[in-house]
Scaffold this motif. Structure first.
Motif, PDB file in Angstrom:
ATOM      1  N   GLU A  15      58.160  23.489 -21.615  1.00 45.87           N
ATOM      2  CA  GLU A  15      56.801  24.014 -21.664  1.00 45.87           C
ATOM      3  C   GLU A  15      55.786  23.227 -20.852  1.00 45.87           C
ATOM      4  N   THR A  16      56.165  22.044 -20.363  1.00 44.38           N
ATOM      5  CA  THR A  16      55.227  21.254 -19.559  1.00 44.38           C
ATOM      6  C   THR A  16      55.939  20.684 -18.341  1.00 44.38           C
ATOM      7  N   ILE A  17      55.160  20.290 -17.354  1.00 39.95           N
ATOM      8  CA  ILE A  17      55.709  19.661 -16.147  1.00 39.95           C
ATOM      9  C   ILE A  17      56.430  18.362 -16.507  1.00 39.95           C
ATOM     10  N   ASN A  18      55.829  17.564 -17.389  1.00 39.37           N
ATOM     11  CA  ASN A  18      56.451  16.291 -17.752  1.00 39.37           C
ATOM     12  C   ASN A  18      57.764  16.487 -18.499  1.00 39.37           C
ATOM     13  N   GLN A  19      57.859  17.512 -19.343  1.00 43.40           N
ATOM     14  CA  GLN A  19      59.135  17.829 -19.992  1.00 43.40           C
ATOM     15  C   GLN A  19      60.165  18.221 -18.933  1.00 43.40           C
ATOM     16  N   TYR A  20      59.721  18.975 -17.926  1.00 43.16           N
ATOM     17  CA  TYR A  20      60.621  19.357 -16.840  1.00 43.16           C
ATOM     18  C   TYR A  20      61.157  18.122 -16.126  1.00 43.16           C
ATOM     19  N   ARG A  21      60.280  17.160 -15.847  1.00 43.47           N
ATOM     20  CA  ARG A  21      60.699  15.935 -15.166  1.00 43.47           C
ATOM     21  C   ARG A  21      61.728  15.168 -15.996  1.00 43.47           C
ATOM     22  N   VAL A  22      61.499  15.117 -17.311  1.00 41.32           N
ATOM     23  CA  VAL A  22      62.450  14.420 -18.191  1.00 41.32           C
ATOM     24  C   VAL A  22      63.773  15.173 -18.239  1.00 41.32           C
ATOM     25  N   LEU A  23      63.718  16.481 -18.406  1.00 40.24           N
ATOM     26  CA  LEU A  23      64.951  17.273 -18.466  1.00 40.24           C
ATOM     27  C   LEU A  23      65.733  17.146 -17.163  1.00 40.24           C
ATOM     28  N   ASP A  24      65.057  17.181 -16.042  1.00 41.66           N
ATOM     29  CA  ASP A  24      65.710  17.019 -14.747  1.00 41.66           C
ATOM     30  C   ASP A  24      66.406  15.656 -14.667  1.00 41.66           C
ATOM     31  N   TYR A  25      65.746  14.618 -15.128  1.00 40.67           N
ATOM     32  CA  TYR A  25      66.323  13.273 -15.171  1.00 40.67           C
ATOM     33  C   TYR A  25      67.581  13.264 -16.051  1.00 40.67           C
ATOM     34  N   LEU A  26      67.491  13.867 -17.224  1.00 37.23           N
ATOM     35  CA  LEU A  26      68.636  13.898 -18.142  1.00 37.23           C
ATOM     36  C   LEU A  26      69.805  14.654 -17.531  1.00 37.23           C
ATOM     37  N   ILE A  37      69.290  18.615 -27.644  1.00 41.84           N
ATOM     38  CA  ILE A  37      68.073  18.311 -26.890  1.00 41.84           C
ATOM     39  C   ILE A  37      66.890  18.994 -27.572  1.00 41.84           C
ATOM     40  N   PHE A  38      65.843  18.217 -27.827  1.00 42.20           N
ATOM     41  CA  PHE A  38      64.647  18.735 -28.497  1.00 42.20           C
ATOM     42  C   PHE A  38      63.402  18.421 -27.680  1.00 42.20           C
ATOM     43  N   LEU A  39      62.486  19.379 -27.600  1.00 44.33           N
ATOM     44  CA  LEU A  39      61.167  19.122 -27.031  1.00 44.33           C
ATOM     45  C   LEU A  39      60.370  18.419 -28.115  1.00 44.33           C
ATOM     46  N   TYR A  40      60.016  17.172 -27.895  1.00 44.36           N
ATOM     47  CA  TYR A  40      59.361  16.354 -28.923  1.00 44.36           C
ATOM     48  C   TYR A  40      57.840  16.435 -28.829  1.00 44.36           C
ATOM     49  N   ASP A  41      57.311  16.159 -27.665  1.00 45.27           N
ATOM     50  CA  ASP A  41      55.884  16.365 -27.389  1.00 45.27           C
ATOM     51  C   ASP A  41      55.758  16.680 -25.903  1.00 45.27           C
ATOM     52  N   ARG A  42      54.566  16.784 -25.392  1.00 44.67           N
ATOM     53  CA  ARG A  42      54.401  17.269 -24.018  1.00 44.67           C
ATOM     54  C   ARG A  42      54.977  16.336 -22.954  1.00 44.67           C
ATOM     55  N   ASP A  43      55.247  15.086 -23.304  1.00 43.33           N
ATOM     56  CA  ASP A  43      55.795  14.129 -22.351  1.00 43.33           C
ATOM     57  C   ASP A  43      57.187  13.643 -22.715  1.00 43.33           C
ATOM     58  N   LYS A  61      53.229   8.789 -16.774  1.00 41.44           N
ATOM     59  CA  LYS A  61      52.426   9.255 -15.640  1.00 41.44           C
ATOM     60  C   LYS A  61      51.989   8.115 -14.731  1.00 41.44           C
ATOM     61  N   GLU A  62      51.669   6.968 -15.320  1.00 35.52           N
ATOM     62  CA  GLU A  62      51.201   5.840 -14.518  1.00 35.52           C
ATOM     63  C   GLU A  62      52.316   5.263 -13.658  1.00 35.52           C
ATOM     64  N   LYS A  63      53.495   5.100 -14.232  1.00 37.11           N
ATOM     65  CA  LYS A  63      54.633   4.540 -13.496  1.00 37.11           C
ATOM     66  C   LYS A  63      55.377   5.595 -12.690  1.00 37.11           C
ATOM     67  N   LYS A  64      55.128   6.867 -13.027  1.00 38.67           N
ATOM     68  CA  LYS A  64      55.807   8.005 -12.392  1.00 38.67           C
ATOM     69  C   LYS A  64      57.331   7.881 -12.515  1.00 38.67           C
ATOM     70  N   GLU A  65      57.763   7.594 -13.771  1.00 39.87           N
ATOM     71  CA  GLU A  65      59.185   7.491 -14.041  1.00 39.87           C
ATOM     72  C   GLU A  65      59.478   7.864 -15.486  1.00 39.87           C
ATOM     73  N   VAL A  66      60.742   8.139 -15.748  1.00 45.26           N
ATOM     74  CA  VAL A  66      61.189   8.460 -17.104  1.00 45.26           C
ATOM     75  C   VAL A  66      61.580   7.171 -17.802  1.00 45.26           C
ATOM     76  N   LEU A  67      61.037   6.988 -19.003  1.00 43.25           N
ATOM     77  CA  LEU A  67      61.320   5.804 -19.801  1.00 43.25           C
ATOM     78  C   LEU A  67      62.278   6.157 -20.935  1.00 43.25           C
ATOM     79  N   PHE A  68      63.185   5.248 -21.243  1.00 47.74           N
ATOM     80  CA  PHE A  68      64.116   5.407 -22.352  1.00 47.74           C
ATOM     81  C   PHE A  68      63.576   4.628 -23.542  1.00 47.74           C
ATOM     82  N   LEU A  69      63.460   5.289 -24.693  1.00 49.31           N
ATOM     83  CA  LEU A  69      62.959   4.651 -25.911  1.00 49.31           C
ATOM     84  C   LEU A  69      63.982   4.885 -27.014  1.00 49.31           C
TER      85      LEU A  69
END
Length: 82
Positions: A15-26, A37-43, A61-69
């Motif tokens: 539903e968001t660009i940032n979710q798309y970026r994360v999904l693409d990374y995964l 796989i679950f959409l947790y929040d917009r990022d 957004k600041e680092k322009k990368e996907v972080l693992f938590l």
């Protein structure tokens, strides 16, 4: 929180660009269909493995990368997905 189906994963049904970026990374770095796989929040996307271990992947957004938590995080702005 919404769980993605395999069809939604293939079609990038987020539903968001940032979710798309994360999904693409995964998709590039994991055998994505071995996880729930679950959409947790917009990022953030939540991933659960076959042993029910949870991990969170968030686009920074600041680092322009996907972080693992490894631990649950607070949802941003109480954003809820429908």
């Amino acid at each position: 929180m919404k769980q993605l189906t395999n069809d939604e994963i293939i079609k990038n049904g987020v539903e968001t660009i940032n979710q798309y970026r994360v999904l693409d990374y995964l998709k590039k770095n994991l055998n994505i269909f071995s996880f729930e796989i679950f959409l947790y929040d917009r990022d953030t996307i939540k991933v659960i493995d076959c042993e029910n271990k949870e991990a969170y992947f968030r686009y920074d957004k600041e680092k322009k990368e996907v972080l693992f938590l490894e631990e649950e995080i607070e949802k941003i702005d109480d954003y809820e997905l429908c």
